[in-house]
Design an enzyme around this catalytic site. Structure first.
Site, PDB file in Angstrom:
ATOM      1  CB  THR A 177      25.104  -0.704  36.352  1.00 29.84           C
ATOM      2  OG1 THR A 177      24.554  -1.741  37.168  1.00 29.84           O
ATOM      3  CG2 THR A 177      24.618   0.626  36.891  1.00 29.84           C
ATOM      4  N   GLY A 201      29.621   3.654  38.369  1.00 32.59           N
ATOM      5  CA  GLY A 201      28.293   4.203  38.128  1.00 32.59           C
ATOM      6  C   GLY A 201      28.205   5.706  38.272  1.00 32.59           C
ATOM      7  CD  GLU A 202      26.849   6.935  42.636  1.00 31.90           C
ATOM      8  OE1 GLU A 202      25.960   7.452  43.322  1.00 31.90           O
ATOM      9  OE2 GLU A 202      27.513   5.963  43.013  1.00 31.90           O
ATOM     10  CB  ALA A 259      31.067  -3.684  40.384  1.00 31.93           C
ATOM     11  CB  ILE A 267      19.907   0.073  38.715  1.00 24.76           C
ATOM     12  CG1 ILE A 267      21.392   0.387  38.880  1.00 24.76           C
ATOM     13  CG2 ILE A 267      19.345  -0.440  40.030  1.00 24.76           C
ATOM     14  CD1 ILE A 267      21.689   1.453  39.937  1.00 24.76           C
ATOM     15  CG  ASN A 299      31.940  -5.911  29.946  1.00 21.02           C
ATOM     16  OD1 ASN A 299      32.210  -5.164  29.011  1.00 21.02           O
ATOM     17  ND2 ASN A 299      31.097  -6.919  29.807  1.00 21.02           N
ATOM     18  CB  THR A 334      29.029  -3.029  30.903  1.00 23.72           C
ATOM     19  OG1 THR A 334      30.117  -3.614  31.627  1.00 23.72           O
ATOM     20  CG2 THR A 334      28.297  -4.109  30.127  1.00 23.72           C
TER      21      THR A 334
END
Length: 743
Positions: free
Chosen positions: A472, A709-710, A514, A470, A636, A639
């Site tokens: 990410t 992500g959050e 992930a 999405i 990573n 990212t």
């Protein structure tokens, strides 16, 4: 070993995206493709009295206009269905009957030979209504709040903890206290790519669907159940997604309409929503919170009360974890919580980046700052004083918690030690300067996921799972995990996703992709390695013939002895000895729930912010921000940093700009465009810095990764609000903090 994990590898899908090679849902073509355009309702509640489609249908090239009066009968209208992200209740059914449940509801689909013709014909459809009184303002209806319905969703969104201790007594007797009401506006996701479905109709009635979704398996499950189709007759593909942020977790109504039209017309159909229609489903709900805190004169937090009223639709009970966080983070044993929903005539809210978490922390961390000031204690010192290695709410130790290191490293990088405590004590010309801090926290979950690994005849590795990227970096980190596990160069590894013909994966959200898919990729590569090892042992004169699994390692695209790295067998030779046939393995990774349930598993952050507030105009500029993140193993850093920076930008946008304005007279969102729904732009972003603190966690999942992500957004709005208070001496509890609230 390749040691690919932990390297700042650029996105493996980056070239495809910047050159236009990457194709999105509305860019896949099919012969004889027809185009659908949605007609949206204009009232908030009532019934359709009459739909006049004659003028539109008379246009040459208009194929059909679907309404509740002529839509085909489908299985869904008689049965309920399952959705991986559905809240309790009865899901919205497009074109089901003449009832209007919210403004912007789809009431017709015009299908024509061209998009332009379908759009024009839609403008000719005339509708009359029987209007009924509606209710859309949360603040006007909090008195009829109710407890949320329970259901399977409560496993991921647990209800508030039970009260502990005696909050009322301790709060009343405490020498220092605070109490406040915190209001949080509606927000819409607004990804760049609009929602679209291209349904390719095959001659045998099978469907290949290119859908904008955060979970192809969820879209397929929806289609097969709603239309009563077999799994073999539906394939959903979504290789790329132009932003989701949670808006693609549930199938949206364009999918239903496109599939319905394709099946009825026996022709391929594409339906794309407009930007205005993107405001007609899902949003972060408006929320009103009340918080009361108290403590002792030495700075110890001793009582916490947190309640919230949030909006939901009339037909589903959408819930968030808003009030649970306080005792999860702070060692407070006198607590009381409440969380209620208010049914309104709007569409059901939808998960939006860090749902509930950023809402709850935006209030909680402002309140913590208020209490610290009432105690005349530096807000960072107060947080360190009330630091805990246990989740008090659940009475569990953390699997890992390096929040203290976040505070220390973030404060040093930011220069927090130079901060005066007194508000309005720093100034530059006509600008007031303020420094604020806040804590963030999010869940570190792992779900089950499957993956397939294939070592091809030319010695390349192809790995796949039906997950989503999405934005990410999923393509990239899965490539790195596979490469490291089998000791191969990343250039020899191809990771594929977004196709229901690939091994099963749940929707991509909750910061669990992930951990979940990554664990499946690691496991399937390990299992493939074992299979390759057995084949290598069977080869003539194999140096591995008498070796055991613990004697070998996978490196340089070969299996070699640890004791003698020069003795080994190349992967290409193993495939050749296998008769030139590719070697394939499939595996499913499951979380170790028995072990994981013994611990609280979370990511943590410390956010430090500098703001500059124009003393005359009340305008706010965020000049510096440092986010220190404890997110387990960083797969990573490039990212990962991108994810945190994105969360910081959105947190700024949420704190100062984003709100969807409801006209309660008409029950309609007014600023339903990117011209009037304000978001942060390049000129708003200045000196942003990210720190990843070292954190080792062998409990959360086999990779030790927690998901990022959050966590990047959770603490940012409160840190900005606290910095504004430090600059101006004015405490603003309503988000967003627009200049009218500071003048």
């Amino acid at each position: 070993m390749s040691n690919a994990i932990g390297k700042p590898l650029s996105r493996v899908d980056g070239r495809a995206k910047v050159t236009g090679e990457a194709k999105y849902a509305a860019e896949f073509n099919a012969p004889d493709l027809a185009y659908g355009y949605v007609v949206s309702g204009t009232i908030a509640k009532g019934k359709i009295n009459h739909i006049d489609t004659r003028a539109a249908k008379s246009l040459p090239g208009v194929l059909e206009i679907f309404t509740y009066e002529n839509r085909p009968k489908v299985a869904w209208f008689d049965l309920s269905y399952n959705d991986q992200d559905a809240p309790p209740g009865s899901p919205f059914r497009p074109l089901y009957d003449n009832k209007i449940k919210y403004s912007g509801q789809p009431i017709a689909l015009v299908v024509a030979d061209t998009f332009e013709l379908a759009r024009y014909a839609a403008s000719l459809v005339e509708v009359t209504y029987d209007v009924e009184p509606h209710e859309t303002g949360l603040d006007k209806h909090v008195d009829r709040g109710h407890k949320p319905s329970s259901g399977i969703a409560s496993l991921l969104k647990p209800p508030p903890p039970k009260p502990q201790g005696d909050f009322d007594k301790v709060y009343h007797e405490s020498p220092v206290k605070m109490r406040g009401t915190y209001v949080h506006a509606v927000e819409h996701h607004n990804p760049m790519e609009m929602f679209a479905s291209t349904v390719v109709y095959e001659k045998n009635g099978k469907l290949t669907i290119y859908d904008k979704t955060q979970g192809v398996t969820n879209s397929k499950m929806y289609v097969t159940q709603v239309f009563g189709m077999s799994n073999d007759d539906v394939r959903v593909i979504a290789p790329y997604m132009g932003g989701g942020f949670g808006s693609g977790l549930r199938p949206q109504y364009q999918l239903f309409l496109a599939v319905m039209a394709a099946r009825e017309l026996k022709r391929s159909v594409r339906v794309v929503l407009t930007r205005q229609q993107m405001f007609s489903f899902g949003h972060r709900p408006a929320t009103i919170q009340h918080i009361a805190l108290s403590g002792t004169t030495d700075g110890t937090l001793n009582a916490l009360y947190h309640d919230a009223h949030a909006e939901t639709s009339r037909f589903e009970d959408y819930t968030e974890v808003v009030v649970n966080w306080g005792a999860m983070l702070y060692p407070v044993t006198n607590t009381k919580y409440d969380y209620k929903l208010v049914d309104l005539d709007t569409y059901t809210p939808l998960d939006m980046r860090a749902p509930g978490g950023v809402t709850g922390f935006s209030a909680l961390e402002i309140a913590i700052d208020e209490l610290a000031y009432n105690m005349k204690i530096d807000p960072l010192d107060f947080r360190l004083k009330n630091y805990s290695d246990r989740n008090t709410a659940d009475d569990l130790p953390y699997s890992s918690k390096e929040l203290k290191a976040c505070f220390e490293q973030g404060a040093e990088r930011f220069g927090w030690s130079n901060r005066p405590l007194e508000p309005r004590s720093m100034k530059k010309e006509h600008n007031l300067i303020g420094w604020g801090v806040a804590t963030g926290m999010w869940d570190a979950n792992q779900m089950f996921a499957s993956a397939e690994a294939v070592l091809t005849v030319n010695g390349k590795l192809r790995v796949s799972s039906a997950t989503a990227d999405i934005g990410t970096g999923t393509y990239t980190i899965m490539t790195q995990i596979a490469a490291e596990t089998l000791g191969m160069p990343v250039d020899d590894v191809i990771f594929k996703l977004g196709d229901t013909e690939m091994p099963f994966s749940l929707i991509s959200g909750g910061s669990w992709t992930a951990a979940s898919v990554g664990s499946a990729v690691k496991l399937v590569c390990q299992d493939l390695g074992k299979k390759l090892f057995k084949l290598a042992q069977q080869m003539p004169d194999s140096p591995l013939k008498k070796a055991k699994l613990e004697d070998i390692e996978f490196a340089d695209s070969r299996i070699r002895l640890k004791s003698n790295p020069g003795a080994g067998v190349r992967y290409v030779d193993i495939v050749a000895a296998n008769g030139g046939r590719a070697v394939t393995e499939s595996s499913t990774s499951l979380p170790d729930l028995l072990e994981q349930r013994k611990y609280a598993r979370n990511t943590h952050s410390a956010v430090f912010v500098e703001v500059m507030v124009d003393e005359d105009l009340g305008s706010v500029k965020v000049t510096r921000m440092v986010s220190a993140i404890a997110g387990g193993r960083v797969l990573n850093p490039k990212t990962a940093r991108n994810q945190i920076l994105g969360g910081m930008v959105w947190g700024l946008s949420k704190a100062l700009e984003e709100e969807t304005a409801m006209d309660n007279v008409y029950g309609r969102f007014m600023n339903h465009s990117l011209a009037e729904y304000h978001v942060a732009v390049n000129a708003d972003i200045h000196d942003f810095d990210v720190i990843f603190v070292d954190e080792v966690d062998h409990i959360v999942n086999p990779l030790g990764a927690k998901g990022l992500g959050e966590i990047g957004i959770v603490g940012v709005p409160a840190a900005i609000a606290n910095a504004i208070f430090h600059a101006t001496g004015k405490r603003v509890r309503d988000l967003p903090i627009t200049l009218d609230k500071l003048l």
